[in-house]
Write a protein that holds these residues in place. Structure first.
Motif, PDB file in Angstrom:
ATOM      1  N   SER A  13       0.831  -1.205   0.000  1.00 34.17           N
ATOM      2  CA  SER A  13       0.000   0.000   0.000  1.00 34.17           C
ATOM      3  C   SER A  13       0.865   1.256   0.000  1.00 34.17           C
ATOM      4  N   ALA A  14       1.964   1.222   0.780  1.00 31.31           N
ATOM      5  CA  ALA A  14       2.861   2.376   0.815  1.00 31.31           C
ATOM      6  C   ALA A  14       3.506   2.605  -0.548  1.00 31.31           C
ATOM      7  N   ALA A  15       3.917   1.517  -1.206  1.00 26.49           N
ATOM      8  CA  ALA A  15       4.535   1.640  -2.530  1.00 26.49           C
ATOM      9  C   ALA A  15       3.541   2.152  -3.554  1.00 26.49           C
ATOM     10  N   ASN A  16       2.310   1.653  -3.504  1.00 27.11           N
ATOM     11  CA  ASN A  16       1.292   2.107  -4.457  1.00 27.11           C
ATOM     12  C   ASN A  16       0.943   3.572  -4.248  1.00 27.11           C
ATOM     13  N   ALA A  17       0.892   3.995  -2.979  1.00 26.19           N
ATOM     14  CA  ALA A  17       0.595   5.404  -2.702  1.00 26.19           C
ATOM     15  C   ALA A  17       1.694   6.312  -3.232  1.00 26.19           C
ATOM     16  N   ALA A  18       2.968   5.886  -3.075  1.00 29.44           N
ATOM     17  CA  ALA A  18       4.083   6.672  -3.594  1.00 29.44           C
ATOM     18  C   ALA A  18       4.022   6.765  -5.117  1.00 29.44           C
ATOM     19  N   ALA A  19       3.717   5.638  -5.780  1.00 28.04           N
ATOM     20  CA  ALA A  19       3.626   5.646  -7.243  1.00 28.04           C
ATOM     21  C   ALA A  19       2.489   6.548  -7.717  1.00 28.04           C
ATOM     22  N   ALA A  20       1.364   6.527  -7.014  1.00 31.79           N
ATOM     23  CA  ALA A  20       0.238   7.383  -7.394  1.00 31.79           C
ATOM     24  C   ALA A  20       0.589   8.859  -7.272  1.00 31.79           C
ATOM     25  N   ALA A  21       1.326   9.219  -6.216  1.00 35.63           N
ATOM     26  CA  ALA A  21       1.730  10.623  -6.042  1.00 35.63           C
ATOM     27  C   ALA A  21       2.697  11.056  -7.144  1.00 35.63           C
ATOM     28  N   ILE A  22       3.584  10.152  -7.542  1.00 37.32           N
ATOM     29  CA  ILE A  22       4.537  10.474  -8.619  1.00 37.32           C
ATOM     30  C   ILE A  22       3.796  10.698  -9.929  1.00 37.32           C
ATOM     31  N   LEU A  23       2.871   9.802 -10.254  1.00 37.07           N
ATOM     32  CA  LEU A  23       2.123   9.934 -11.504  1.00 37.07           C
ATOM     33  C   LEU A  23       1.239  11.176 -11.495  1.00 37.07           C
ATOM     34  N   ALA A  24       0.746  11.557 -10.327  1.00 37.78           N
ATOM     35  CA  ALA A  24      -0.045  12.784 -10.232  1.00 37.78           C
ATOM     36  C   ALA A  24       0.803  14.009 -10.542  1.00 37.78           C
ATOM     37  N   ASP A  25       2.032  14.018 -10.076  1.00 34.90           N
ATOM     38  CA  ASP A  25       2.919  15.146 -10.387  1.00 34.90           C
ATOM     39  C   ASP A  25       3.321  15.151 -11.857  1.00 34.90           C
ATOM     40  N   VAL A  34      10.324  16.115 -12.319  1.00 36.74           N
ATOM     41  CA  VAL A  34       9.970  15.373 -11.111  1.00 36.74           C
ATOM     42  C   VAL A  34      11.133  14.441 -10.801  1.00 36.74           C
ATOM     43  N   VAL A  35      11.555  14.400  -9.533  1.00 36.54           N
ATOM     44  CA  VAL A  35      12.669  13.552  -9.117  1.00 36.54           C
ATOM     45  C   VAL A  35      12.143  12.440  -8.227  1.00 36.54           C
ATOM     46  N   VAL A  36      12.617  11.225  -8.461  1.00 36.65           N
ATOM     47  CA  VAL A  36      12.243  10.081  -7.625  1.00 36.65           C
ATOM     48  C   VAL A  36      13.517   9.447  -7.088  1.00 36.65           C
ATOM     49  N   ASP A  37      13.703   9.527  -5.773  1.00 34.09           N
ATOM     50  CA  ASP A  37      14.825   8.858  -5.108  1.00 34.09           C
ATOM     51  C   ASP A  37      14.392   7.458  -4.708  1.00 34.09           C
ATOM     52  N   SER A  38      15.269   6.502  -4.954  1.00 31.53           N
ATOM     53  CA  SER A  38      14.902   5.114  -4.711  1.00 31.53           C
ATOM     54  C   SER A  38      15.992   4.393  -3.948  1.00 31.53           C
ATOM     55  N   PRO A  39      15.640   3.633  -2.909  1.00 32.05           N
ATOM     56  CA  PRO A  39      16.624   2.748  -2.265  1.00 32.05           C
ATOM     57  C   PRO A  39      16.881   1.537  -3.143  1.00 32.05           C
ATOM     58  N   VAL A 167      14.767   9.405 -12.274  1.00 30.82           N
ATOM     59  CA  VAL A 167      14.613   8.276 -11.352  1.00 30.82           C
ATOM     60  C   VAL A 167      15.988   7.689 -11.063  1.00 30.82           C
ATOM     61  N   GLY A 168      16.340   7.566  -9.798  1.00 35.46           N
ATOM     62  CA  GLY A 168      17.656   7.025  -9.484  1.00 35.46           C
ATOM     63  C   GLY A 168      17.855   6.759  -8.008  1.00 35.46           C
ATOM     64  N   ASP A 169      19.003   6.191  -7.701  1.00 29.48           N
ATOM     65  CA  ASP A 169      19.368   5.824  -6.330  1.00 29.48           C
ATOM     66  C   ASP A 169      20.493   6.748  -5.862  1.00 29.48           C
ATOM     67  N   PRO A 170      20.207   7.685  -4.947  1.00 32.30           N
ATOM     68  CA  PRO A 170      21.242   8.635  -4.509  1.00 32.30           C
ATOM     69  C   PRO A 170      22.336   8.012  -3.667  1.00 32.30           C
ATOM     70  N   GLY A 171      22.165   6.780  -3.210  1.00 34.37           N
ATOM     71  CA  GLY A 171      23.180   6.156  -2.361  1.00 34.37           C
ATOM     72  C   GLY A 171      24.224   5.360  -3.110  1.00 34.37           C
ATOM     73  N   GLN A 172      24.064   5.219  -4.429  1.00 35.85           N
ATOM     74  CA  GLN A 172      24.983   4.403  -5.201  1.00 35.85           C
ATOM     75  C   GLN A 172      26.228   5.193  -5.596  1.00 35.85           C
ATOM     76  N   PRO A 207       9.470  18.936  -7.346  1.00 35.00           N
ATOM     77  CA  PRO A 207       9.033  17.919  -6.369  1.00 35.00           C
ATOM     78  C   PRO A 207       9.978  16.717  -6.346  1.00 35.00           C
ATOM     79  N   VAL A 208      10.317  16.271  -5.145  1.00 34.68           N
ATOM     80  CA  VAL A 208      11.182  15.112  -4.956  1.00 34.68           C
ATOM     81  C   VAL A 208      10.412  14.048  -4.187  1.00 34.68           C
ATOM     82  N   HIS A 209      10.247  12.890  -4.806  1.00 34.05           N
ATOM     83  CA  HIS A 209       9.545  11.773  -4.182  1.00 34.05           C
ATOM     84  C   HIS A 209      10.549  10.713  -3.759  1.00 34.05           C
ATOM     85  N   ARG A 210      10.140   9.876  -2.824  1.00 34.41           N
ATOM     86  CA  ARG A 210      11.008   8.804  -2.352  1.00 34.41           C
ATOM     87  C   ARG A 210      10.217   7.506  -2.296  1.00 34.41           C
ATOM     88  N   LEU A 211      10.729   6.478  -2.935  1.00 31.05           N
ATOM     89  CA  LEU A 211      10.079   5.176  -2.878  1.00 31.05           C
ATOM     90  C   LEU A 211      10.318   4.568  -1.494  1.00 31.05           C
TER      91      LEU A 211
END
Length: 448
Positions: A13-25, A34-39, A167-172, A207-211
């Protein structure tokens, strides 16, 4: 205080909510980017494929920018298989030879120019290839593994699109070799920054989102990796404790220390196989042979992996195991060591540097610690992204092979990076990340 057994309530549910917010932006025309940070293992590629499909269905003709040919091929395959009704184009070099996995895809076209892909609704290519395009503009670009894109490369392609999803992983690992960069530090046109950092610096309000969920890392690993490498971004494992498990098909005889280490890793998800303290060259034969012996021993004893994908369990093969190192000459020596083990399957184990393992996934990963046996802690070996890649490739267990004394080495080489004006501090630094990881591994230490 978080523990390694903590999991988020209902990760799906948390992952789906994050994806919905990204698609809304994405649908909000006020945002130019739009930036998406991902672990690690949070579904970056899945998000890229979904976003491309949504844009194409909405009447856009998005382009997708990846950093390597292998990434492009993987995205093409995913797009074509999941959305057979969408025509996908592969912008390639003139001498490009398509892998077997792409040859049977009816809705895929391959060509060196945009004219060859005129009928395609989504076009995918490497950043280097898109930099050669001079005669077209698109409404949207989706930039995969965006933190691995150099800022100068972004400048070469930014005129090809009006809006971008990064879309990317800032820790890599950063896409640079650590060299003398003092002449550029603090300048607004510093070419050693990655593309996302430069874009955000010059475009406030993006906007910066985080998965929030890692579907790769088990519940034993996600909190530790989070604390060590993503201190300002909370994420959890997508599976609960007990969902994944490893067990042996045969009893252990022979090398007691190897079996003890494997048992520790199978039981807890982590193991530190610690050799005697000694200053050695990075090509230390004993350390590298030990890593190979652990992989061979795992195969000999017939490990069985149970998880949400294989609830009845399945035998692990050499392709499920990786050995990660810091240097290419170490990788060459480990491959030779695997052949020496006498196990005919051992040479099939993936062996490579952190740079080349980045983005890949395995059931069990054996890591030769970058600081093992060293007299000093250089910037290269302290790089947080390097250790992050090595410690976050696994779905089941991670085994670290190292010589005793890394904690003392870190204490004698404290973090002393200078502070520069107009340059935000980088967190976590390698010294801090290594300390967090050592504290965790100390709880799972097996003395050789």
């Amino acid at each position: 205080m978080r523990t390694d057994n903590d999991t988020a309530p209902d990760p799906a549910s948390a992952a789906n909510a994050a994806a919905a917010a990204i698609l809304a932006d994405l649908a909000d025309t006020r945002h130019r980017a739009v930036v998406v940070d991902s672990p690690p293992g949070a579904g970056k590629s899945t998000l890229v494929v979904r976003a491309a499909q949504e844009l194409a269905v909405g009447g856009e003709r998005p382009i997708v920018v990846a950093q390597t040919n292998n990434q492009v091929d993987d995205l093409i395959k995913s797009l074509a298989e999941k959305h057979p009704d969408i025509a996908v184009g592969r912008l390639s070099a003139g001498d490009y030879s398509a892998p077997q996995a792409l040859s049977g895809l009816a809705n895929t076209s391959i060509g060196p120019t945009l004219a060859d892909l005129a009928g395609c609704q989504i076009i995918v290519g490497t950043a280097a290839k898109w930099a050669t395009v001079r005669d077209a503009t698109f409404g949207w670009a989706i930039l995969d593994e965006a933190y691995q894109m150099r800022s100068d490369m972004l400048l070469q392609i930014v005129e090809r699109f009006d809006r971008g999803l990064f879309v990317g992983d800032p820790g890599q690992l950063d896409p640079f070799t650590i060299v003398g960069t003092e002449r550029w530090i603090g300048l607004p046109h510093d070419p050693t920054q990655n593309g996302v950092s430069v874009m955000l610096e010059h475009n406030p309000g993006i906007p910066v989102h985080r998965l929030p969920v890692s579907w790769r890392l088990p519940s034993s690993a996600a909190p530790t990796v989070n604390e060590a490498f993503y201190p300002f971004t909370d994420f959890t494992a997508g599976t609960e404790q007990g969902t994944r498990a490893l067990e042996f098909a045969t009893a252990g005889f022979g090398r007691t220390d190897l079996d003890e280490t494997l048992t520790m890793a199978f039981t807890t998800g982590w193991a530190l196989h610690e050799l005697k303290r000694r200053h050695v060259p990075r090509t230390d034969t004993e350390t590298l042979q030990t890593a190979a012996d652990l992989a061979a021993r795992l195969l000999i004893r017939g490990a069985i992996a149970t998880c949400e994908l294989s609830r009845d369990g399945r035998p692990l093969t050499a392709g499920d195991i990786a050995i990660g190192v810091a240097h290419r000459d170490q990788a060459d020596l480990v491959r030779t060591a695997l052949a020496r083990t006498g196990n005919p399957d051992a040479p099939g184990v993936a062996v490579d540097t952190a740079n080349r393992l980045q983005g890949r996934e395995f059931e069990v990963v054996i890591v030769v610690h970058p600081l093992s046996g060293r007299r000093d802690a250089t910037a290269f070996h302290l790089e947080a992204g390097r250790l992050c890649v090595l410690a976050s490739r696994h779905r089941q267990a991670c085994i670290v092979v190292a010589r005793e004394g890394i904690a003392d080495l870190l204490d004698s080489h404290p973090s002393t990076d200078p502070v520069h004006l107009s340059v935000p501090a980088k967190f976590p630094d390698g010294w801090e990340a290594n300390q967090v990881m050592l504290d965790k591994l100390a709880q799972h230490r097996v003395a050789a």
